[in-house]
Design an enzyme around this catalytic site. Sequence first.
Site, PDB file in Angstrom:
ATOM      1  N   GLU A   1       9.739   5.554  16.035  1.00  0.00           N
ATOM      2  CA  GLU A   1      10.129   5.170  14.670  1.00  0.00           C
ATOM      3  C   GLU A   1      11.244   6.062  14.126  1.00  0.00           C
ATOM      4  O   GLU A   1      12.148   5.578  13.439  1.00  0.00           O
ATOM      5  CB  GLU A   1       8.890   5.235  13.758  1.00  0.00           C
TER       6      GLU A   1
ATOM      7  N   ASN B   1       0.811  -1.217   0.000  1.00  0.00           N
ATOM      8  CA  ASN B   1       0.000   0.000   0.000  1.00  0.00           C
ATOM      9  C   ASN B   1       0.843   1.265   0.000  1.00  0.00           C
ATOM     10  O   ASN B   1       0.429   2.304   0.494  1.00  0.00           O
ATOM     11  CB  ASN B   1      -1.006  -0.029   1.156  1.00  0.00           C
TER      12      ASN B   1
HETATM   13  P1  IDP Z   1      -1.306   1.291   8.471  1.00  0.00           P
HETATM   14  O1  IDP Z   1      -0.054   1.154   7.606  1.00  0.00           O
HETATM   15  O2  IDP Z   1      -2.426   1.899   7.678  1.00  0.00           O
HETATM   16  O3  IDP Z   1      -1.038   1.991   9.774  1.00  0.00           O
HETATM   17  P2  IDP Z   1      -1.445  -1.200   9.977  1.00  0.00           P
HETATM   18  O4  IDP Z   1      -2.704  -1.835  10.437  1.00  0.00           O
HETATM   19  O5  IDP Z   1      -0.569  -0.552  11.005  1.00  0.00           O
HETATM   20  O6  IDP Z   1      -1.799  -0.196   8.794  1.00  0.00           O
HETATM   21  O7  IDP Z   1      -0.615  -2.344   9.244  1.00  0.00           O
HETATM   22  C1  IDP Z   1       0.731  -2.133   8.903  1.00  0.00           C
HETATM   23  C2  IDP Z   1       0.960  -2.630   7.496  1.00  0.00           C
HETATM   24  O8  IDP Z   1       0.807  -4.054   7.473  1.00  0.00           O
HETATM   25  C3  IDP Z   1      -0.036  -2.134   6.457  1.00  0.00           C
HETATM   26  O9  IDP Z   1       0.294  -0.861   5.968  1.00  0.00           O
HETATM   27  C4  IDP Z   1       0.061  -3.196   5.397  1.00  0.00           C
HETATM   28  O10 IDP Z   1       1.236  -3.029   4.588  1.00  0.00           O
HETATM   29  C5  IDP Z   1       0.254  -4.448   6.235  1.00  0.00           C
HETATM   30  N1  IDP Z   1      -1.023  -5.123   6.541  1.00  0.00           N
HETATM   31  C6  IDP Z   1      -1.956  -4.778   7.439  1.00  0.00           C
HETATM   32  N2  IDP Z   1      -2.978  -5.615   7.466  1.00  0.00           N
HETATM   33  C7  IDP Z   1      -2.684  -6.576   6.559  1.00  0.00           C
HETATM   34  C8  IDP Z   1      -3.370  -7.757   6.107  1.00  0.00           C
HETATM   35  O11 IDP Z   1      -4.461  -8.096   6.559  1.00  0.00           O
HETATM   36  N3  IDP Z   1      -2.745  -8.487   5.133  1.00  0.00           N
HETATM   37  C9  IDP Z   1      -1.548  -8.153   4.610  1.00  0.00           C
HETATM   38  N4  IDP Z   1      -0.872  -7.039   5.020  1.00  0.00           N
HETATM   39  C10 IDP Z   1      -1.427  -6.269   5.966  1.00  0.00           C
END
Ligand code: IDP
Length: 147
Positions: free
Chosen positions: A139, A125
Amino acid sequence: MTDVTRAPQTQRTLVLVKPDGVRRGLSGEILGRLEAKGYTLVAVELRTADEALLAAHYAEHRGKPFYAPLVEFMGSGPILAVVAEGERVIEGFRSLAGTTDPTSASPGTIRGDLGRDWGLAVQQNLVHGSDSPESARREIALWFPSL
Ligand code: IDP
Ligand code: MG
Protein backbone atom coordinates in the site's frame (compact mmCIF):
# COMPACT_ATOMS: atom_id res chain seq x y z
CA MET A 1 4.60 -14.02 27.86
CA THR A 2 6.22 -11.09 26.10
CA ASP A 3 9.71 -11.88 24.86
CA VAL A 4 11.71 -8.87 25.95
CA THR A 5 14.77 -10.20 24.16
CA ARG A 6 13.23 -10.13 20.70
CA ALA A 7 14.63 -7.79 18.07
CA PRO A 8 12.97 -4.39 17.57
CA GLN A 9 10.35 -4.27 14.81
CA THR A 10 10.34 -0.72 13.52
CA GLN A 11 7.64 -0.65 10.87
CA ARG A 12 5.82 1.68 8.55
CA THR A 13 2.10 1.58 7.91
CA LEU A 14 -0.29 3.30 5.52
CA VAL A 15 -3.04 5.26 7.24
CA LEU A 16 -5.82 6.89 5.25
CA VAL A 17 -8.27 9.41 6.65
CA LYS A 18 -11.15 8.49 4.38
CA PRO A 19 -13.32 11.14 2.66
CA ASP A 20 -15.88 11.07 5.50
CA GLY A 21 -13.15 11.93 8.02
CA VAL A 22 -11.75 14.76 5.89
CA ARG A 23 -15.27 16.14 5.20
CA ARG A 24 -16.11 16.12 8.88
CA GLY A 25 -12.94 17.99 9.78
CA LEU A 26 -11.45 15.11 11.74
CA SER A 27 -8.05 14.92 9.99
CA GLY A 28 -6.33 16.85 12.76
CA GLU A 29 -7.97 14.79 15.52
CA ILE A 30 -6.91 11.55 13.83
CA LEU A 31 -3.34 12.71 13.13
CA GLY A 32 -3.21 13.93 16.72
CA ARG A 33 -4.06 10.47 18.03
CA LEU A 34 -1.30 8.92 15.93
CA GLU A 35 1.20 11.47 17.20
CA ALA A 36 -0.02 11.28 20.80
CA LYS A 37 0.59 7.53 20.72
CA GLY A 38 4.18 8.36 19.81
CA TYR A 39 4.35 7.38 16.15
CA THR A 40 6.31 9.45 13.66
CA LEU A 41 4.76 10.98 10.56
CA VAL A 42 6.88 10.10 7.53
CA ALA A 43 4.60 11.45 4.80
CA VAL A 44 1.25 13.27 4.77
CA GLU A 45 -0.61 14.21 1.62
CA LEU A 46 -4.15 15.34 0.88
CA ARG A 47 -5.30 13.96 -2.44
CA THR A 48 -8.34 12.72 -4.32
CA ALA A 49 -7.67 9.14 -5.42
CA ASP A 50 -8.52 7.99 -8.93
CA GLU A 51 -10.26 4.72 -9.67
CA ALA A 52 -7.08 2.89 -10.70
CA LEU A 53 -5.42 3.63 -7.36
CA LEU A 54 -8.51 2.62 -5.41
CA ALA A 55 -8.94 -0.58 -7.43
CA ALA A 56 -5.34 -1.54 -6.66
CA HIS A 57 -5.68 -0.54 -3.01
CA TYR A 58 -8.85 -2.62 -2.52
CA ALA A 59 -7.92 -5.51 -4.87
CA GLU A 60 -8.58 -8.04 -2.07
CA HIS A 61 -12.24 -6.95 -1.91
CA ARG A 62 -12.95 -7.08 -5.64
CA GLY A 63 -16.11 -9.09 -6.34
CA LYS A 64 -17.65 -8.46 -2.90
CA PRO A 65 -21.06 -6.74 -2.82
CA PHE A 66 -19.69 -3.65 -1.07
CA TYR A 67 -16.74 -3.21 -3.46
CA ALA A 68 -18.23 -0.84 -6.08
CA PRO A 69 -19.92 1.49 -3.56
CA LEU A 70 -16.73 1.46 -1.48
CA VAL A 71 -14.59 2.58 -4.43
CA GLU A 72 -17.16 5.26 -5.28
CA PHE A 73 -17.19 6.53 -1.70
CA MET A 74 -13.38 6.52 -1.48
CA GLY A 75 -13.23 8.65 -4.63
CA SER A 76 -15.92 11.06 -3.46
CA GLY A 77 -13.52 13.62 -1.99
CA PRO A 78 -10.02 14.20 -0.70
CA ILE A 79 -8.28 11.56 1.40
CA LEU A 80 -5.47 12.34 3.82
CA ALA A 81 -2.82 9.72 3.05
CA VAL A 82 -0.24 9.17 5.78
CA VAL A 83 2.78 6.98 6.28
CA ALA A 84 3.49 6.51 9.98
CA GLU A 85 6.50 4.82 11.53
CA GLY A 86 7.30 3.19 14.84
CA GLU A 87 7.75 -0.01 16.75
CA ARG A 88 4.82 -2.35 15.84
CA VAL A 89 2.92 0.59 14.31
CA ILE A 90 0.86 -1.70 12.05
CA GLU A 91 -0.76 -3.44 15.01
CA GLY A 92 -0.72 -0.22 17.04
CA PHE A 93 -2.68 1.81 14.51
CA ARG A 94 -5.24 -0.99 13.97
CA SER A 95 -5.75 -0.88 17.73
CA LEU A 96 -6.16 2.93 17.70
CA ALA A 97 -8.64 2.63 14.79
CA GLY A 98 -10.91 0.04 16.38
CA THR A 99 -12.93 -2.65 14.67
CA THR A 100 -14.42 -2.19 11.19
CA ASP A 101 -17.99 -1.49 12.33
CA PRO A 102 -17.97 1.95 13.96
CA THR A 103 -21.27 1.37 15.75
CA SER A 104 -19.78 -1.38 17.88
CA ALA A 105 -16.11 -0.32 17.86
CA SER A 106 -14.85 0.21 21.41
CA PRO A 107 -15.08 3.68 22.88
CA GLY A 108 -11.56 5.09 23.04
CA THR A 109 -10.85 4.11 19.46
CA ILE A 110 -11.08 6.44 16.46
CA ARG A 111 -14.02 4.54 14.97
CA GLY A 112 -15.66 3.99 18.37
CA ASP A 113 -15.40 7.61 19.47
CA LEU A 114 -15.97 9.43 16.19
CA GLY A 115 -17.82 7.06 13.88
CA ARG A 116 -21.25 5.52 13.54
CA ASP A 117 -23.54 3.94 10.96
CA TRP A 118 -25.06 6.60 8.71
CA GLY A 119 -27.30 4.04 6.99
CA LEU A 120 -24.49 2.57 4.91
CA ALA A 121 -23.52 -0.34 7.14
CA VAL A 122 -19.80 -0.05 7.86
CA GLN A 123 -18.70 1.76 4.70
CA GLN A 124 -17.92 5.12 6.30
CA ASN A 125 -15.58 4.28 9.13
CA LEU A 126 -13.16 7.21 8.95
CA VAL A 127 -9.83 5.45 8.57
CA HIS A 128 -7.86 2.75 6.84
CA GLY A 129 -4.78 1.10 8.32
CA SER A 130 -2.60 -1.58 6.74
CA ASP A 131 -3.22 -4.98 8.32
CA SER A 132 0.18 -6.70 7.89
CA PRO A 133 3.78 -5.92 6.91
CA GLU A 134 3.06 -7.25 3.38
CA SER A 135 -0.03 -5.03 3.02
CA ALA A 136 1.88 -2.05 4.37
CA ARG A 137 4.69 -2.47 1.84
CA ARG A 138 2.22 -2.92 -1.00
CA GLU A 139 0.00 0.00 0.00
CA ILE A 140 2.84 2.44 0.71
CA ALA A 141 4.27 1.67 -2.75
CA LEU A 142 0.86 2.45 -4.29
CA TRP A 143 0.21 5.72 -2.47
CA PHE A 144 3.80 6.97 -2.09
CA PRO A 145 5.88 5.42 -4.89
CA SER A 146 8.81 7.69 -4.06
CA LEU A 147 9.24 6.27 -0.52
P1 IDP B 1 -10.83 -2.82 7.69
O1 IDP B 1 -10.85 -1.42 7.07
O2 IDP B 1 -11.24 -2.76 9.13
O3 IDP B 1 -9.52 -3.53 7.46
P2 IDP B 1 -11.99 -4.55 5.66
O4 IDP B 1 -12.76 -5.79 5.95
O5 IDP B 1 -10.62 -4.70 5.08
O6 IDP B 1 -11.99 -3.65 6.97
O7 IDP B 1 -12.88 -3.71 4.64
C1 IDP B 1 -12.34 -2.59 3.98
C2 IDP B 1 -13.34 -1.46 4.04
O8 IDP B 1 -14.49 -1.81 3.26
C3 IDP B 1 -13.91 -1.16 5.42
O9 IDP B 1 -13.06 -0.33 6.17
C4 IDP B 1 -15.21 -0.49 5.08
O10 IDP B 1 -15.01 0.88 4.68
C5 IDP B 1 -15.65 -1.26 3.85
N1 IDP B 1 -16.53 -2.40 4.18
C6 IDP B 1 -16.20 -3.59 4.70
N2 IDP B 1 -17.24 -4.39 4.87
C7 IDP B 1 -18.30 -3.69 4.40
C8 IDP B 1 -19.71 -3.99 4.29
O11 IDP B 1 -20.18 -5.06 4.66
N3 IDP B 1 -20.49 -3.00 3.77
C9 IDP B 1 -20.01 -1.81 3.36
N4 IDP B 1 -18.69 -1.50 3.44
C10 IDP B 1 -17.85 -2.42 3.95
MG1 MG C 1 -8.69 -4.22 5.64
